[in-house]
Write a protein that holds these residues in place. Structure first.
Motif, PDB file in Angstrom:
ATOM      1  N   ASP A 222     -16.054  24.183 -28.667  1.00 10.53           N
ATOM      2  CA  ASP A 222     -17.322  23.834 -29.195  1.00 10.53           C
ATOM      3  C   ASP A 222     -17.332  23.423 -30.770  1.00 10.53           C
ATOM      4  O   ASP A 222     -18.152  22.444 -31.068  1.00 10.53           O
ATOM      5  CB  ASP A 222     -18.483  24.701 -28.836  1.00 10.53           C
ATOM      6  CG  ASP A 222     -18.768  24.718 -27.393  1.00 10.53           C
ATOM      7  OD1 ASP A 222     -18.121  23.668 -26.621  1.00 10.53           O
ATOM      8  OD2 ASP A 222     -19.208  25.926 -26.810  1.00 10.53           O
ATOM      9  N   ASP A 223     -16.609  24.165 -31.279  1.00  8.52           N
ATOM     10  CA  ASP A 223     -16.933  24.119 -32.753  1.00  8.52           C
ATOM     11  C   ASP A 223     -16.118  23.146 -33.575  1.00  8.52           C
ATOM     12  O   ASP A 223     -16.278  22.668 -34.684  1.00  8.52           O
ATOM     13  CB  ASP A 223     -16.530  25.376 -33.333  1.00  8.52           C
ATOM     14  CG  ASP A 223     -17.676  26.649 -33.290  1.00  8.52           C
ATOM     15  OD1 ASP A 223     -18.606  26.221 -32.468  1.00  8.52           O
ATOM     16  OD2 ASP A 223     -17.259  27.870 -33.524  1.00  8.52           O
ATOM     17  N   PHE A 224     -15.025  22.730 -33.017  1.00  9.15           N
ATOM     18  CA  PHE A 224     -14.039  21.683 -33.666  1.00  9.15           C
ATOM     19  C   PHE A 224     -14.601  20.359 -33.416  1.00  9.15           C
ATOM     20  O   PHE A 224     -14.505  19.811 -32.275  1.00  9.15           O
ATOM     21  CB  PHE A 224     -12.445  22.169 -33.310  1.00  9.15           C
ATOM     22  CG  PHE A 224     -11.932  23.015 -34.071  1.00  9.15           C
ATOM     23  CD1 PHE A 224     -11.362  22.984 -35.560  1.00  9.15           C
ATOM     24  CD2 PHE A 224     -11.928  24.343 -33.630  1.00  9.15           C
ATOM     25  CE1 PHE A 224     -11.074  24.068 -36.048  1.00  9.15           C
ATOM     26  CE2 PHE A 224     -11.370  25.425 -34.397  1.00  9.15           C
ATOM     27  CZ  PHE A 224     -10.808  25.289 -35.533  1.00  9.15           C
ATOM     28  N   ALA A 225     -14.774  19.495 -34.404  1.00 11.99           N
ATOM     29  CA  ALA A 225     -15.429  18.286 -34.154  1.00 11.99           C
ATOM     30  C   ALA A 225     -14.240  17.348 -33.755  1.00 11.99           C
ATOM     31  O   ALA A 225     -14.307  16.240 -32.972  1.00 11.99           O
ATOM     32  CB  ALA A 225     -15.990  17.598 -35.423  1.00 11.99           C
ATOM     33  N   ARG A 226     -12.783  17.327 -34.567  1.00 14.47           N
ATOM     34  CA  ARG A 226     -11.668  16.477 -34.040  1.00 14.47           C
ATOM     35  C   ARG A 226     -11.161  16.885 -32.638  1.00 14.47           C
ATOM     36  O   ARG A 226     -10.547  17.862 -32.424  1.00 14.47           O
ATOM     37  CB  ARG A 226     -10.599  16.727 -35.206  1.00 14.47           C
ATOM     38  CG  ARG A 226     -11.248  16.135 -36.559  1.00 14.47           C
ATOM     39  CD  ARG A 226     -10.301  16.477 -37.516  1.00 14.47           C
ATOM     40  NE  ARG A 226      -8.806  15.864 -37.266  1.00 14.47           N
ATOM     41  CZ  ARG A 226      -8.441  14.840 -37.768  1.00 14.47           C
ATOM     42  NH1 ARG A 226      -9.333  14.018 -38.116  1.00 14.47           N
ATOM     43  NH2 ARG A 226      -7.413  14.144 -37.350  1.00 14.47           N
ATOM     44  N   PRO A 227     -11.238  15.883 -31.853  1.00 15.03           N
ATOM     45  CA  PRO A 227     -10.673  16.105 -30.565  1.00 15.03           C
ATOM     46  C   PRO A 227      -9.370  16.346 -30.444  1.00 15.03           C
ATOM     47  O   PRO A 227      -8.873  17.547 -29.788  1.00 15.03           O
ATOM     48  CB  PRO A 227     -10.977  14.867 -29.865  1.00 15.03           C
ATOM     49  CG  PRO A 227     -12.092  13.847 -30.757  1.00 15.03           C
ATOM     50  CD  PRO A 227     -11.824  14.425 -32.043  1.00 15.03           C
ATOM     51  N   ILE A 228      -8.534  15.645 -31.483  1.00 15.88           N
ATOM     52  CA  ILE A 228      -7.024  16.259 -31.394  1.00 15.88           C
ATOM     53  C   ILE A 228      -6.883  17.769 -31.645  1.00 15.88           C
ATOM     54  O   ILE A 228      -5.980  18.336 -31.385  1.00 15.88           O
ATOM     55  CB  ILE A 228      -6.165  15.305 -32.277  1.00 15.88           C
ATOM     56  CG1 ILE A 228      -4.759  15.199 -31.815  1.00 15.88           C
ATOM     57  CG2 ILE A 228      -6.563  15.419 -33.643  1.00 15.88           C
ATOM     58  CD1 ILE A 228      -4.527  14.502 -30.707  1.00 15.88           C
ATOM     59  N   THR A 229      -7.573  18.171 -32.751  1.00 15.44           N
ATOM     60  CA  THR A 229      -7.719  19.642 -33.128  1.00 15.44           C
ATOM     61  C   THR A 229      -8.188  20.582 -31.853  1.00 15.44           C
ATOM     62  O   THR A 229      -7.033  21.693 -31.875  1.00 15.44           O
ATOM     63  CB  THR A 229      -8.407  19.858 -34.207  1.00 15.44           C
ATOM     64  OG1 THR A 229      -8.232  18.874 -35.410  1.00 15.44           O
ATOM     65  CG2 THR A 229      -8.315  21.338 -34.886  1.00 15.44           C
ATOM     66  N   ARG A 230      -9.006  20.079 -31.075  1.00 12.42           N
ATOM     67  CA  ARG A 230      -9.472  20.893 -30.055  1.00 12.42           C
ATOM     68  C   ARG A 230      -8.308  20.946 -28.943  1.00 12.42           C
ATOM     69  O   ARG A 230      -8.046  22.059 -28.436  1.00 12.42           O
ATOM     70  CB  ARG A 230     -10.827  20.470 -29.376  1.00 12.42           C
ATOM     71  CG  ARG A 230     -11.804  20.558 -30.364  1.00 12.42           C
ATOM     72  CD  ARG A 230     -13.150  20.559 -29.269  1.00 12.42           C
ATOM     73  NE  ARG A 230     -13.167  19.560 -28.626  1.00 12.42           N
ATOM     74  CZ  ARG A 230     -13.946  18.201 -28.641  1.00 12.42           C
ATOM     75  NH1 ARG A 230     -14.378  18.295 -30.028  1.00 12.42           N
ATOM     76  NH2 ARG A 230     -14.033  17.422 -27.736  1.00 12.42           N
ATOM     77  N   SER A 293      -1.647  22.444 -18.934  1.00 12.17           N
ATOM     78  CA  SER A 293      -1.099  21.879 -20.256  1.00 12.17           C
ATOM     79  C   SER A 293      -0.933  20.648 -20.353  1.00 12.17           C
ATOM     80  O   SER A 293      -1.020  19.626 -21.118  1.00 12.17           O
ATOM     81  CB  SER A 293       0.377  22.712 -20.379  1.00 12.17           C
ATOM     82  OG  SER A 293       0.074  23.989 -20.590  1.00 12.17           O
ATOM     83  N   VAL A 294      -0.292  20.057 -18.934  1.00 14.68           N
ATOM     84  CA  VAL A 294      -0.182  18.728 -18.753  1.00 14.68           C
ATOM     85  C   VAL A 294      -1.385  17.634 -18.779  1.00 14.68           C
ATOM     86  O   VAL A 294      -1.316  16.643 -19.501  1.00 14.68           O
ATOM     87  CB  VAL A 294       0.537  18.238 -17.221  1.00 14.68           C
ATOM     88  CG1 VAL A 294       0.538  16.639 -17.054  1.00 14.68           C
ATOM     89  CG2 VAL A 294       1.820  19.109 -17.196  1.00 14.68           C
ATOM     90  N   ALA A 295      -2.538  18.348 -18.236  1.00  7.94           N
ATOM     91  CA  ALA A 295      -3.781  17.518 -18.745  1.00  7.94           C
ATOM     92  C   ALA A 295      -4.237  17.565 -20.118  1.00  7.94           C
ATOM     93  O   ALA A 295      -4.699  16.469 -20.405  1.00  7.94           O
ATOM     94  CB  ALA A 295      -4.868  18.564 -17.921  1.00  7.94           C
ATOM     95  N   VAL A 296      -3.730  18.502 -21.093  1.00  4.93           N
ATOM     96  CA  VAL A 296      -3.999  18.469 -22.221  1.00  4.93           C
ATOM     97  C   VAL A 296      -3.138  17.092 -22.843  1.00  4.93           C
ATOM     98  O   VAL A 296      -3.822  16.450 -23.974  1.00  4.93           O
ATOM     99  CB  VAL A 296      -3.737  19.824 -23.013  1.00  4.93           C
ATOM    100  CG1 VAL A 296      -3.676  19.582 -24.585  1.00  4.93           C
ATOM    101  CG2 VAL A 296      -4.884  20.927 -22.653  1.00  4.93           C
ATOM    102  N   LEU A 297      -1.906  17.279 -22.418  1.00  2.72           N
ATOM    103  CA  LEU A 297      -1.154  16.247 -22.912  1.00  2.72           C
ATOM    104  C   LEU A 297      -1.646  14.794 -22.494  1.00  2.72           C
ATOM    105  O   LEU A 297      -1.553  13.798 -23.247  1.00  2.72           O
ATOM    106  CB  LEU A 297       0.284  16.264 -22.472  1.00  2.72           C
ATOM    107  CG  LEU A 297       1.142  17.677 -23.205  1.00  2.72           C
ATOM    108  CD1 LEU A 297       2.260  18.085 -22.475  1.00  2.72           C
ATOM    109  CD2 LEU A 297       1.495  17.449 -24.574  1.00  2.72           C
ATOM    110  N   SER A 304      -3.334   9.646 -29.585  1.00  2.24           N
ATOM    111  CA  SER A 304      -1.917   9.875 -30.255  1.00  2.24           C
ATOM    112  C   SER A 304      -0.619   9.093 -29.673  1.00  2.24           C
ATOM    113  O   SER A 304       0.379   9.182 -30.179  1.00  2.24           O
ATOM    114  CB  SER A 304      -1.641  10.984 -30.876  1.00  2.24           C
ATOM    115  OG  SER A 304      -1.342  12.036 -29.714  1.00  2.24           O
ATOM    116  N   GLY A 305      -0.636   8.679 -28.325  1.00  5.83           N
ATOM    117  CA  GLY A 305       0.180   8.143 -27.616  1.00  5.83           C
ATOM    118  C   GLY A 305       1.015   6.946 -28.393  1.00  5.83           C
ATOM    119  O   GLY A 305       2.363   6.516 -28.055  1.00  5.83           O
ATOM    120  N   ARG A 306       0.502   6.086 -29.048  1.00  7.45           N
ATOM    121  CA  ARG A 306       1.316   5.188 -30.006  1.00  7.45           C
ATOM    122  C   ARG A 306       1.989   5.653 -31.055  1.00  7.45           C
ATOM    123  O   ARG A 306       2.834   5.014 -31.650  1.00  7.45           O
ATOM    124  CB  ARG A 306       0.228   4.182 -30.593  1.00  7.45           C
ATOM    125  CG  ARG A 306      -0.548   3.598 -29.447  1.00  7.45           C
ATOM    126  CD  ARG A 306      -1.644   2.471 -30.095  1.00  7.45           C
ATOM    127  NE  ARG A 306      -2.276   1.609 -29.339  1.00  7.45           N
ATOM    128  CZ  ARG A 306      -3.139   0.870 -29.285  1.00  7.45           C
ATOM    129  NH1 ARG A 306      -3.361   0.545 -30.674  1.00  7.45           N
ATOM    130  NH2 ARG A 306      -3.978   0.191 -28.476  1.00  7.45           N
TER     131      ARG A 306
END
Length: 310
Positions: A222-230, A293-297, A304-306
Motif C-alpha cells: 500500500d505504501d510504495f507508489a512506484r509499481p516496480i518497487t512494490r 513469483s512467476v505472477a510478479v515477473l 520493464s520487459g523492454r
C-alpha cells in the motif's frame, strides 16, 4: 666572524664584495644590494661554491648550520652541491606522489583480484571520504592526526564500521607505498586504537508471527507508489534473495516461466563471495519459483520487459 649588526650595515658598492665568516662561509653582497650566503670548498681537487640562500631569509645561525651540514657531507666523501640537487629532486618527486595518485595505483593493481562490486566499493569509499580531504597532499606529508581527523568525520555520520574499514584501506595503500619506495612509514598504523569501538550488536528485529508478517507485506504493497518497487519487494519476500541479487536481476536469468518448473538461475559472478566463488564452475545459485513469483515477473514484464534488467 660576522654578526647581525655587521650584516645589516653592509651596503652595496660599485662592485660585488664578500664578508667572510668562518670555515669558508661568507656573505656575497651584490651591487644591487642582494646579500647571499655562499661557501667555498674543494671536492675531488676542484674548487666549488655552494649557495646557501639569501639573507635575511636565511639567518646567520641558519647559514652556519647549512655550512656545517655541508662539511659533514664532505667528510663522508660526498659533494654538497650534488646532494643539494638530489634533495631538491626528491622533494619535487615527493610532492608529485600525492595520496590520491598512489591510492589509485594501489587500486589498479589489486582490482583484478577483487570482485567488481568490491573493487567499485573500495574506490567509491576513497573518492567520497578520503580524496577530498587528503588526496592532494604528498603521501609522505600526511600525519596520524590528519588521518584521525578524516576518520572522525566518518564516525560523525555514525558510520563506525565504515571508518574502521577505510582506515584499513589507507593502511594497505601505505603498505604499497612503502614497498614501492615512495614512503617510509604508515601514519595510519596506530590510529585504529583511537577510533570509536564498534557498538555491541543485539538481536536483529524480526517478525515471527505469520499474521503480523501478512500485515507488514500488505502495508508495503500500500505504501510504495512506484509499481516496480512494490513488485521488487514482493519478489524478495517470495524468494529470500539478497537485495543486490534482486537489483541486478536480468530477464535472461529466468528459465521455463511457462513450464512446470520455473527457475531463476543467478550467475556465480553476481553472488556474494570471493573471486574463487565467483569463478566457480557450476556455481550458479538456483532459485525455484513459486506460481506467485512467476505472477510478479509477468506483472514486471509489462513495465520493464523492454530492457535487460527486471
Amino acid at each position: 666572524m660576522l654578526n647581525d649588526a655587521k650584516i645589516r650595515a653592509a651596503k652595496p658598492g660599485p662592485k660585488a664584495y664578500k664578508l667572510a665568516d668562518a670555515h669558508q662561509l661568507y656573505l656575497y653582497v651584490s651591487p644591487q644590494g642582494a646579500k647571499l650566503w655562499r661557501m667555498k670548498f674543494k671536492f675531488d681537487g676542484k674548487e666549488k661554491t655552494l649557495s646557501l640562500g639569501p639573507y635575511p631569509l636565511v639567518s646567520l645561525i641558519a647559514a652556519r648550520e647549512k655550512r656545517d651540514d655541508a662539511r659533514r657531507l664532505l667528510a663522508e666523501g660526498l659533494d654538497p652541491t650534488v646532494e643539494k640537487k638530489l634533495k631538491i629532486k626528491a622533494n619535487v618527486e615527493a610532492s608529485r606522489n600525492t595520496f590520491e595518485k598512489v591510492a589509485r595505483a594501489w587500486h589498479e593493481i589489486n582490482a583484478p583480484q577483487w570482485a567488481k562490486v568490491h573493487a567499485a566499493d573500495v574506490i567509491r569509499s576513497l573518492e567520497r571520504d578520503i580524496f577530498p580531504a587528503i588526496g592532494s597532499l604528498p603521501i609522505t606529508a600526511i600525519t596520524p592526526p590528519k588521518i584521525l581527523e578524516v576518520l572522525r568525520a566518518i564516525e560523525q555520520r555514525s558510520a563506525i564500521e565504515t571508518a574502521k574499514r577505510v582506515r584499513q584501506r589507507i593502511s594497505a595503500i601505505y603498505a604499497y607505498a612503502i614497498a614501492s619506495g615512495i614512503a617510509q612509514s604508515d601514519p595510519s598504523e596506530k590510529v585504529g586504537a583511537a577510533l570509536k569501538p564498534m557498538p555491541k550488536k543485539g538481536r536483529q528485529p524480526a517478525i515471527t508471527d505469520i499474521a503480523e508478517l501478512r500485515r507488514m507485506l500488505a502495508k508495503v504493497d500500500d505504501d510504495f507508489a512506484r509499481p516496480i518497487t512494490r513488485l521488487a519487494l514482493r519478489l524478495i519476500a517470495l524468494t529470500a534473495v539478497r537485495p543486490g541479487e534482486l537489483r541486478g536481476a536480468m530477464w535472461s536469468e529466468f528459465e521455463n516461466l511457462d513450464g512446470p518448473l520455473p527457475l531463476w538461475r543467478i550467475p556465480a559472478a553476481r553472488m556474494k563471495g570471493d573471486r574463487d566463488r565467483k569463478d566457480e564452475a557450476g556455481g550458479d545459485h538456483l532459485v525455484p519459483l513459486a506460481p506467485e513469483s512467476v505472477a510478479v515477473l509477468r506483472a514486471a514484464w509489462k513495465l520493464s520487459g523492454r530492457g535487460e534488467l527486471v
